[in-house]
Each structure stands twice: as C-alpha cells, then as structure tokens.
Design an enzyme around this catalytic site. Structure first.
Site, short mmCIF file in Angstrom:
data_model
loop_
_atom_site.label_atom_id
_atom_site.label_comp_id
_atom_site.label_asym_id
_atom_site.label_seq_id
_atom_site.Cartn_x
_atom_site.Cartn_y
_atom_site.Cartn_z
N ASP A 646 0.87 -1.19 0.00
CA ASP A 646 0.00 0.00 0.00
C ASP A 646 0.90 1.23 0.00
OD1 ASP A 646 -3.04 0.83 0.77
OD2 ASP A 646 -1.60 2.22 1.61
N ASN A 654 -2.97 12.86 -2.90
CA ASN A 654 -4.19 13.28 -3.60
C ASN A 654 -4.67 14.63 -3.09
OD1 ASN A 654 -4.63 11.30 -5.50
ND2 ASN A 654 -5.68 9.94 -4.06
N ASP A 663 -2.80 9.48 -9.67
CA ASP A 663 -2.83 8.53 -10.78
C ASP A 663 -1.43 8.29 -11.34
OD1 ASP A 663 -5.52 8.40 -10.48
OD2 ASP A 663 -6.00 9.70 -12.18
N GLU A 689 -5.13 2.20 -3.77
CA GLU A 689 -3.67 2.22 -3.84
C GLU A 689 -3.05 0.93 -3.31
OE1 GLU A 689 -4.80 4.29 0.08
OE2 GLU A 689 -5.60 4.02 -1.91
#
Length: 770
Positions: A646, A654, A663, A689
């Site tokens: 992760d 973000n 992204d 993620e």
C-alpha cells in the site's frame, strides 16, 4: 354500375375497410395521444421545477463558497497585520542590539505603540506574556489585566489556550466570544496569535464573525430577491406557478401577494382538513414527490372543487421547499385540443376516402368487366376478338397483353410441341443452376455456423479450408491474413492442400491490388492487367484469378485469393464467372466478420482482467488465478506467496497535489511491478492504492526477501517530479503464505492486510510477515 358484383364487392370492401381503419385509429391513437400529451405537460412542469431546484442549490453552493472565501481572506488579513507588527518589533530589537536604546525602553515603546493601533471596524492588536497577562490592550480596563482565569460567555478560557498554542505550534487560530470595543454584547471572534520567544510575548489580533455573517445575509437576501423576480414571471400550463417556503412554513416567494411573506401553517387542505404546508413537506420525502388535492381558482374563489397537482423538492442545504402548482384541467387542455383536431381530420379523410374509392372502383371495374366479356368469347373459340382500349395506364397494358396473349395462343397452337421441348430444356438448365446455388447457400450457412462457434484462429482456418473445397471444387487459392499491426500479409490457409504451417514468406498490403483499389480485384488477362506481387507464378502468362479484401468493422483482416483451374490462361477471352466473384465476396465477408468477432472477444476478455490505469491485472483475475494455483499447490504440497503493498500517505498526495498526481504514482508503481517480477508471478491492482503480488512455489523467507527487495527498489527509484517538487514514494508491505495463513484468497489476503497495517503502525516503509 351498381349491378356489377365486382363493383359492389370492391366498393363495399373499401368503405368497410376505411371505416374499420378510422375506428381502429381512433381507439388506439386518441387515448394514447391524450395520455402522452398529459405526460408531456407533467414532465414540462417537473422540468421547470427541477431546473429551479438546481439553480437554487447552485446559488446556495456559490453563497457558501463566498463565505468560506471571505473567512479565509480575513484569516490572511489577520496574519498580514501580525506580520507588519512583527516587522516593527524586529526593527526595535535591532536598535536594542546596536545599543541605540535599552531593552526596557524598547519594550515599553513597542507595547504603547501597539495599544494605539486600530484598523478595520474598530479592530485592534493585543499582547500577552506567557502567564496570560495582557501587557498591551487598547481598553484601559483590560490593559495589564491577568487573563489566566477569564472565560467567555460559553465558559471557555480566552487567553491561556492561545498562549499554550503559541508555545507548542508557534502560531494558530482560536475562536471565542468577546465584546467589540464600544459594544456591550459579546459576539464570536476569530483570533490569530503568534509566539515572540525572544521577549516571551504572544501577539494576537482578531475579527468579529458578525462582519462576515452580515455580508453573507445581505447576499442571501439579494439571492431571494432575484429568485422572487424570476419565479413571479414563470407560468406552467396556463395558470400554474412556482412558490418557495421554508421548514417553518413561512412563504418566502409566492405569486399571490396576500400569501407571500406570511406563515401559511394554518392554511388547510379542504378535503383532509390538515395543514396544506405539512402535507407538501410530507410528500417531499416520497418517491413521486407529488401531491394531488382540491383547490379554488382565481376566477372562482372559495369553491374548492378543482383538481390540482403540486410537485415539491426539498433543498436540504437551505431547508427550503420549492413547489410547482398546476390545475389538472390546464394539463389536459392541449390534449383535448389535439384530440378534437384529430377527430375532425379523420372525418374529412373518411369522406374523401369513400368518395375517391367510388370513382377509383368505377374506373377500375368497367374495363375489367369488358375484358371478362371478351375472355368469355375467346373461351368459346373466337380467337378473332380483340380488346380495343386506348389507355396508357395498367388497364391499357392489360388490354395489350390480352391481345398479345390471343396472338400467342394462336401461334402456340401451331408450334406447341417445339416450344414445349425448348422450354423444357431451359427449365432443366435453370433447375441445375438453382440446385448449385442452393448447395452453395447451404455450405455458406454451415460455414457461418461453424465460424461463429470457433474460438481460435486455427479453428477458423480449418473451417475455411474445408468450406473452400466444397464451394470452389474447380479452383485453388489461399487466405492471406494481416499481422496484429495490420501491415503485413502472411499465407494462412490453402485449400486443396490443407493448413499451411509455414507460409515461406510475407507480403506488404500494397502487394495486393485489391487493397490498393479498396474492392475486389479480378485479373482476367496478365497482358492487360497488373499481377499482384504476392502471386508466385512460373508461367509466362498468369492464369486468371481474383482477390477479395476482407474488411470487417473498419479493420483490414486479410485477403481471399481464388484461382479457377478450368480456365486456360493461353486461350483468349477467358474470364472468371460473375457467380464465382459474388460467391468469393460472400465467403470473404463471413470469414472477415468471424475473425473480427474473435479478435473482439480476445480484446474484451483482456480488458475485463486488466486495470486501465496501471496495466496490471485486476482483482477478478487475481481471484481466478488463485483458484487455479490453489489446487496445484495443494496437490504438490507447495506454498504460494502473497505480497500486499500500500502506498504510504497516498491520501496526502491526492489532497495536496490532486488526483492526477495520485494517478501518476499508481501508473509508475504499476510499471515497476510489471518490470520486476517473473513471468510466472502475477502483480495485480487489488483496490485503490493497494497492490497484490502472487508468487507460486515461493517459500516464506523467499517471499519476505522479494518483498524487502521490492520495498528498497520503490524507495530508490520511485521519485516523481511534480509541480516543481519531487514526490518521494514509499510503500508498506504485508506478507502471507498459502496455506499457512488460510485456505482461501480472502483469508490469506486478510492476513497480509493485517501485517500491512502493522507495518504502517510501526512507522511505514517496512515489510511485516503475517
């Protein structure tokens, strides 16, 4: 005319048919039109309501955005004011450091200067020491006061929390209730504070929230005024209108001045005798959001007998209700007008149809009656009878045909046997051709069915090769297929020779004239026509052939090459039959569609198991893979390694840099995983993620070592430039094994997830075994 049975039958049938069609048209059309017109009026009323609902929601969102922006602006202003004061203090500190003034005198001058500073709406700056004593305040009653235990109207301490925040965080914002200078009533105040550790001071200044609230309320009132002016001009289906009220049943906007601005909680539904306001608010929570009730009209006040409909929407952000109200009769008005117009047009059309039918039948049956009389005479053997009709329509054509028939009948009586033999010979040839066409159609249909069932190119090639032997028994040829890039032709099938496993060469698309011309290319004479470069011919004169391009769904699939063997290339004027060309085009169309469908199936399957963003397999593929590997591992007594990783602080990426940066991180990480793992290993994007790597035949220590190597590689290589910054990406990894941590993929992944969260709790950027 009415004595003619043909006339009576035809005319009565037409009249009866026209009447029946008119009745059917009325039964099936008028009710439907009424219903559709009513529904359209209803949708129009709801559309107006929905548009106003969205407009109010957007206006409220803009208003809230303005308030947030105003609050942020005041915060920046407070910070800038403290920056100015701090700059002044720094100048005094430099004077003290250069011995131009003593420390005590410098501090005294600063405090007195700050006490006199005022800005904005009677706003000021204060100074506190670390013991929460106000050593500078413009109010003489509060200057040098001990505020260590002073609280606001809500019982919250005022100065100590800001001192504590300044000592721990150096600066910050704090909200409490306080009186404005010259005012007795406390209001909410937002204060910005900053630590001055050199002198052990805390500087602060604030803004009163009511300044923002007053401006917010002013803008809200302007919004209501604009909505009122707009809603007063909207009419729905005649007398329908829009109105707006709040949850306290205060009518904010209404076209009736006697109701607007009043509380209408006591206005009752004449049927249920309940508050009409509460009924409207109740239906706002239902699925239809519609209330049917009785009401009066402006033209008939006090007579509550008229059906009315209200559609209502609840605007949750403002706790307002917006309604559109319309009389049912108004909704039906356009439908009734349309119905009356249709009935009138139908009656006129019925009369015109019957009148026109009469003259048409009369003109139609009169010459037929005459022809029937002449035919009766011919049946009695009078072959000298002729039909003398000087007409240029179908009746005249029929009369000419009648006369020709009489002439031919006379001639056929004389030459009957010879003509019978001739016709029999022609029919035999036609029957043979029809039988051949039927056989070709059956073969093509069978080929189409088999092609639809094929799942590989090899199966398609076998079906095509067998079908070609049946469809073109006197021909040879081959099927040249395009490569996956659509640039190179390769021979894939040859009939009368079986499947070709090694074509022995490749050709460009431009080598075939059918692709150059974009249609079927027929080469009948090599002395006159160009020969395709993919033709391998040793004779001086090439025998006739044709090439059919296979294009399906806009994509070039290949070319079908057919060469009849029953044509001598040395004989002049030998050409390929048109039937062979059409048959080859049909086969090429079926084959091209089948190949395109197979390619589409493969593409869709690949898309269903791939993640679009990273290019990795998705969760569905991981679960299917585990089911296959699970049985193999259990049968051979081996383990399967699971690595769950992760991205650390992905939400921060973000929130700080936007979802495009997030992204990009996922794309880079996916590319790294594709590059670093073995062909037998599988890397998947398991969700968000979180990524999963499945390592068949991997032991516990080997899996842990692969995970640690991956972690170090990501830490070293995954540094992404973004907006003049470098995003340094790390991951936390959990490792688990099948069947040690579970017998299903869910159990093993849950164990790896638990280890992953342990890694995060221990500080992230590490590997933890389940």
């Amino acid at each position: 005319m009415f004595r003619s049975s043909l006339f009576l039958k035809t005319f009565s049938t037409i009249v009866f048919g026209v009447i029946i069609m008119a009745v059917i048209f009325y039964i099936f059309t008028v009710p439907m039109i009424n219903s559709m017109a009513f529904e359209m009026e209803e949708r129009a009323g709801q559309t107006v309501l929905d548009n106003m609902f969205l407009l109010i929601e957007q206006s409220h969102t803009d208003l809230e955005s303005w308030r947030d922006s105003a609050t942020k602006g005041h915060k920046r202003e407070l910070k800038n004011i403290i920056n100015v004061v701090e700059s002044y203090i720094r100048e005094v500190q430099r004077d003290i450091a250069s011995k131009q003034i003593s420390l005590e005198a410098g501090q005294h001058n600063v405090l007195e200067r700050i006490r006199t500073l005022k800005y904005g709406n009677n706003d000021y700056i204060w100074v506190s020491d670390y013991s929460s004593r106000l050593i500078s305040h413009p109010d003489p009653k509060l200057n040098n006061s001990d505020f260590s235990s002073v609280k606001d109207v809500n019982g919250d301490l005022i100065v100590p929390p800001m001192v504590e925040g300044a000592l721990t965080k150096s600066e910050g914002y704090y909200s409490y209730w306080w009186r404005r200078l010259g005012s007795k009533e406390p209001v909410e105040k937002l204060t910005y504070y900053r630590n001055m550790p050199e002198w052990k001071w805390v500087l602060g200044t604030g803004v009163y929230i009511d300044d923002i609230t007053d401006a917010y309320q002013k803008r809200k009132n302007e919004l209501i005024l604009e909505l009122r002016n707009h809603l007063h001009t909207i009419k729905i289906a005649g007398e329908g209108y829009l109105y707006l009220f709040d949850s306290d049943m205060n009518m904010i906007i209404h076209p009736n001045a006697n109701i607007e601005g009043t509380n209408f909680s006591n206005l009752l539904d004449p049927i249920t005798q309940k508050s009409i306001a509460r009924e409207l608010m109740a239906v706002a929570t239902t699925k239809e959001k519609k209330l049917d009730y009785k009401w009066d009209k402006p033209s008939d006040p006090g007579n509550y007998v008229y059906d009315k409909i209200s559609w209502i929407r609840h605007i949750e952000d403002t706790d307002w209700y917006i309604c559109s109200s319309v009389y049912t009769d108004d909704l039906k008005r356009s439908a009734n007008a349309l119905t009356n117009r249709i009935v009138l047009v139908s009656i006129v059309a019925l009369i015109l149809s019957i009148t026109g039918g009469y003259f048409f039948v009369r003109a139609f049956t009169s010459p037929i009656k005459r022809l029937a009389f002449l035919a009766n005479r011919i049946s009695l053997g009078d072959l000298t009878t002729t039909a003398n009709f000087n007409r240029k329509d179908e009746i005249g054509t029929l009369a000419d045909a009648f006369n020709n028939m009489v002439d031919q009948l006379s001639d056929q009586i004389k030459n009957l046997e010879a003509r019978v033999d001739e016709r029999t010979s022609e029919l035999s040839g036609w029957v043979g051709k029809l039988e051949q066409r039927n056989q070709e159609i059956e073969t093509i249909n069978s080929m189409g069915d088999m092609l639809q069932a094929c799942r590989t190119h090899g199966e398609i090639y076998v079906v095509i090769a067998k079908s070609m032997k049946s469809l073109f028994p006197d021909s040879t040829g081959n099927l040249l297929m395009c490569d996956e890039h659509g640039k190179v032709l390769e021979s894939s099938v040859r009939w009368n020779g079986g499947i070709v496993t090694d074509a022995g060469g490749f050709h460009e698309l431009s080598d075939c004239w059918s692709f150059r011309r974009g249609k079927t290319y027929v080469m009948n004479d090599s002395n006159l026509h160009q020969v395709c470069r993919h033709i391998e011919e040793t004779q001086e004169k090439v025998s006739p052939y044709l090439c059919v391009p296979m294009i399906a769904q806009g994509e070039i699939m290949g070319v079908l090459h057919v060469r009849p063997q029953n044509i001598d290339p040395q004989s002049p004027r030998q050409e390929i039959d048109e039937g062979v060309r059409r048959l080859a085009e049909t086969v090429a169309e079926h084959a091209g569609l089948s190949l395109a469908n197979l390619k589409l199936q493969h593409t869709l399957h690949e898309q269903s198991i791939r993640d679009v963003l990273t290019g990795l397999h998705n969760r569905r593929y991981a679960e299917e893979l585990f089911l296959r590997e699970q049985h193999r591992a259990a049968r051979h007594g081996i383990s399967i390694g699971f690595i769950v990783l992760d991205v650390d602080h992905f939400k921060r990426v973000n929130d700080t840099y936007g979802h495009e940066a997030g992204d990009e991180v996922l794309r880079r990480l996916g590319a790294l995983l594709l590059r670093e793992f073995r062909k037998e290993d599988t890397a998947c994007r398991y969700g968000g993620e979180e990524f999963l790597v499945i390592l068949p035949y991997a032991e516990r220590e080997a899996t842990r070592a692969r995970a640690e190597t991956l972690r170090l590689l990501i830490q070293q290589e995954l540094t992404i430039p973004w907006q003049d910054e470098m995003l340094e990406i790390t991951v936390s990894i959990g490792v688990a094994l099948f069947p040690e941590q579970g017998n299903t993929i869910q159990q093993v992944v849950e164990a790896a997830d638990a280890a992953l969260y342990t890694a995060k709790n221990r500080g992230r950027n590490r590997v933890v075994l389940a």
